[in-house]
Design an enzyme around this catalytic site. Structure first.
Site, PDB file in Angstrom:
ATOM      1  CB  THR A 130      11.773   8.336  14.390  1.00  0.00           C
ATOM      2  OG1 THR A 130      11.891   9.735  14.612  1.00  0.00           O
ATOM      3  CG2 THR A 130      10.490   7.813  15.018  1.00  0.00           C
ATOM      4  CE  LYS A 164      16.070   9.607  13.557  1.00  0.00           C
ATOM      5  NZ  LYS A 164      16.196  10.838  12.773  1.00  0.00           N
ATOM      6  CG  ASP A 207      17.786  11.563   9.316  1.00  0.00           C
ATOM      7  OD1 ASP A 207      16.721  11.464   8.682  1.00  0.00           O
ATOM      8  OD2 ASP A 207      17.931  11.138  10.485  1.00  0.00           O
ATOM      9  N   GLY A 252      21.940  18.419  18.348  1.00  0.00           N
ATOM     10  CA  GLY A 252      21.330  17.140  18.731  1.00  0.00           C
ATOM     11  C   GLY A 252      21.455  16.103  17.630  1.00  0.00           C
ATOM     12  NE  ARG A 298      18.866  24.870  25.543  1.00  0.00           N
ATOM     13  CZ  ARG A 298      17.689  24.273  25.669  1.00  0.00           C
ATOM     14  NH1 ARG A 298      16.605  25.009  25.890  1.00  0.00           N
ATOM     15  NH2 ARG A 298      17.563  22.970  25.556  1.00  0.00           N
ATOM     16  CB  THR A 299      24.108  22.835  25.854  1.00  0.00           C
ATOM     17  OG1 THR A 299      22.764  22.938  26.322  1.00  0.00           O
ATOM     18  CG2 THR A 299      24.990  22.266  26.947  1.00  0.00           C
TER      19      THR A 299
HETATM   20  P1  ATR Z   1      16.927  15.906  17.791  1.00  0.00           P
HETATM   21  O1  ATR Z   1      17.294  14.457  17.772  1.00  0.00           O
HETATM   22  O2  ATR Z   1      15.568  16.197  17.209  1.00  0.00           O
HETATM   23  O3  ATR Z   1      17.976  16.779  17.207  1.00  0.00           O
HETATM   24  P2  ATR Z   1      17.808  16.441  20.478  1.00  0.00           P
HETATM   25  O4  ATR Z   1      18.920  15.496  20.266  1.00  0.00           O
HETATM   26  O5  ATR Z   1      17.072  16.406  21.784  1.00  0.00           O
HETATM   27  O6  ATR Z   1      16.717  16.284  19.334  1.00  0.00           O
HETATM   28  O7  ATR Z   1      18.353  17.932  20.217  1.00  0.00           O
HETATM   29  C1  ATR Z   1      17.580  19.038  20.385  1.00  0.00           C
HETATM   30  C2  ATR Z   1      18.369  20.285  19.958  1.00  0.00           C
HETATM   31  O8  ATR Z   1      17.488  21.404  20.044  1.00  0.00           O
HETATM   32  C3  ATR Z   1      19.539  20.610  20.871  1.00  0.00           C
HETATM   33  O9  ATR Z   1      20.537  21.254  20.114  1.00  0.00           O
HETATM   34  C4  ATR Z   1      18.907  21.562  21.893  1.00  0.00           C
HETATM   35  O10 ATR Z   1      19.819  22.425  22.523  1.00  0.00           O
HETATM   36  P3  ATR Z   1      20.635  21.939  23.837  1.00  0.00           P
HETATM   37  O11 ATR Z   1      21.734  21.062  23.333  1.00  0.00           O
HETATM   38  O12 ATR Z   1      21.132  23.168  24.477  1.00  0.00           O
HETATM   39  O13 ATR Z   1      19.639  21.188  24.685  1.00  0.00           O
HETATM   40  C5  ATR Z   1      18.009  22.359  20.972  1.00  0.00           C
HETATM   41  N1  ATR Z   1      16.903  23.005  21.674  1.00  0.00           N
HETATM   42  C6  ATR Z   1      15.731  22.434  22.042  1.00  0.00           C
HETATM   43  N2  ATR Z   1      14.934  23.347  22.646  1.00  0.00           N
HETATM   44  C7  ATR Z   1      15.609  24.527  22.654  1.00  0.00           C
HETATM   45  C8  ATR Z   1      15.322  25.849  23.107  1.00  0.00           C
HETATM   46  N3  ATR Z   1      14.147  26.144  23.684  1.00  0.00           N
HETATM   47  N4  ATR Z   1      16.255  26.804  22.927  1.00  0.00           N
HETATM   48  C9  ATR Z   1      17.430  26.518  22.327  1.00  0.00           C
HETATM   49  N5  ATR Z   1      17.758  25.290  21.868  1.00  0.00           N
HETATM   50  C10 ATR Z   1      16.870  24.305  22.018  1.00  0.00           C
END
Ligand code: ATR
Length: 283
Positions: free
Chosen positions: A64, A68, A104, A130, A152-153
């Site tokens: 995890t 990963k 997953d 992500g 968001r990004t």
């Molecule tokens: P995971 O492996 O759990 O998917 P990650 O790779 O860090 O974790 O991805 C987190 C995701 O949650 C991303 O899409 C992130 O958006 P960004 O790419 O813009 O960073 C999103 N995310 C996390 N916190 C957020 C927030 N407060 N508002 C909007 N998107 C958020």
């Protein structure tokens, strides 16, 4: 007496993981002489830890956050499920050869189809781009969904869409998280899935989407399972949408890992009950 089989979760952090409860319940239910332990493994020691796992004959492990992707270079081969997504969550030790899988995406797909049947042709909006989003996005597109990735990004959504288009030859739309854009995408969608950590404990009052952007014909799935009823799911209820909690994906990805390790179908109902009980007690 036969040696007790050892299975592990390798991550950082691993505190509060439900995997030990789920797998130890499964082993007990089927009378399998094995235990599952969560171990915190900081990135710096991942290579030596994996080498130790191989040599010590540990039968299998889950991977995890944050390992990963990094674990891939430490394995001997990858199953197609992990090759495609370029991330591993399950590894089996076959006589010293470590083979990586990713359960997953299929786990998420099974959780959806258990609730709403075949999802071929459905329009899906995926929140997030992500690691979790990546596996789910691949399995949705392979299952024949029309996918829009909202993030968001925006550049990260574009990058993920690009990888999927390249590997699967299917178009994937992208959108930023603006209200106007989300309203339009969601109004045309059948399914909305949150793959971000927004709404997870302790931030239980956060959601990327509120009820006014949702509609009664929508199915809303949050992969966050702490809490089981997230703010997004509460907003979905308010809008009259069908809701699916993150428990289904959690159990199904674990059930697939169990089958890979033991060759036996997982006792999913026992696993689900144990996870629910744990979540009720510990939150
Ligand atoms: P995971 O492996 O759990 O998917 P990650 O790779 O860090 O974790 O991805 C987190 C995701 O949650 C991303 O899409 C992130 O958006 P960004 O790419 O813009 O960073 C999103 N995310 C996390 N916190 C957020 C927030 N407060 N508002 C909007 N998107 C958020």
């Amino acid at each position: 007496m036969k040696r007790t089989g050892l299975f592990m979760l390798v991550g950082d952090p691993v505190e509060g993981s439900l995997s030990p409860v789920i797998f130890n319940t499964a082993f007990r239910s089927l009378n399998i002489n094995a235990v599952y332990v969560a171990t915190r493994v900081p990135s710096g020691i991942l290579p030596s830890f994996i080498a130790g796992i191989r040599q010590a004959g540990i039968r299998g492990f889950n991977v995890t956050i944050p390992h990963k992707v990094a674990v891939i270079d430490l394995l001997d081969s990858l199953d197609k499920s992990a090759q495609e997504v370029e991330a591993v969550n399950t590894v089996v030790n076959r006589r010293g050869k470590l083979v990586g899988y990713n359960t997953d995406g299929l786990g998420a797909l099974m959780a959806l189809e258990e609730e709403i049947g075949q999802i071929r042709g459905k329009k899906v909006v995926l929140l997030g781009a992500g690691g979790a989003a990546r596996a789910i996005a691949f399995s949705l597109v392979k299952a024949g969904c029309e996918l829009t990735i909202a993030n968001r990004t925006l550049s990260k959504a574009e990058a993920l869409a690009g990888i999927i288009e390249r590997k699967l030859g299917k178009r994937v739309r992208v959108t930023p998280l603006g209200r106007r854009e989300l309203r339009k995408e969601i109004s045309e969608a059948d399914i909305l899935i949150n793959t971000t950590s927004v709404g997870m404990l302790p931030n239980v009052e956060e959601t990327l989407v509120s009820a006014d952007l949702l509609h009664p014909d929508l199915v809303v799935n949050d992969i966050v399972y702490k809490p089981l009823k997230t703010k997004l799911l509460r907003e979905a209820e308010k809008a009259g949408a069908k809701t699916i909690s993150g428990l289904g994906m959690l159990i199904n990805q674990a059930a697939l890992a169990f089958k890979i390790w033991t060759g036996r179908p997982a006792p999913v109902e026992d696993m689900r009950r144990a996870a629910e009980e744990y979540l009720r007690e510990v939150g």
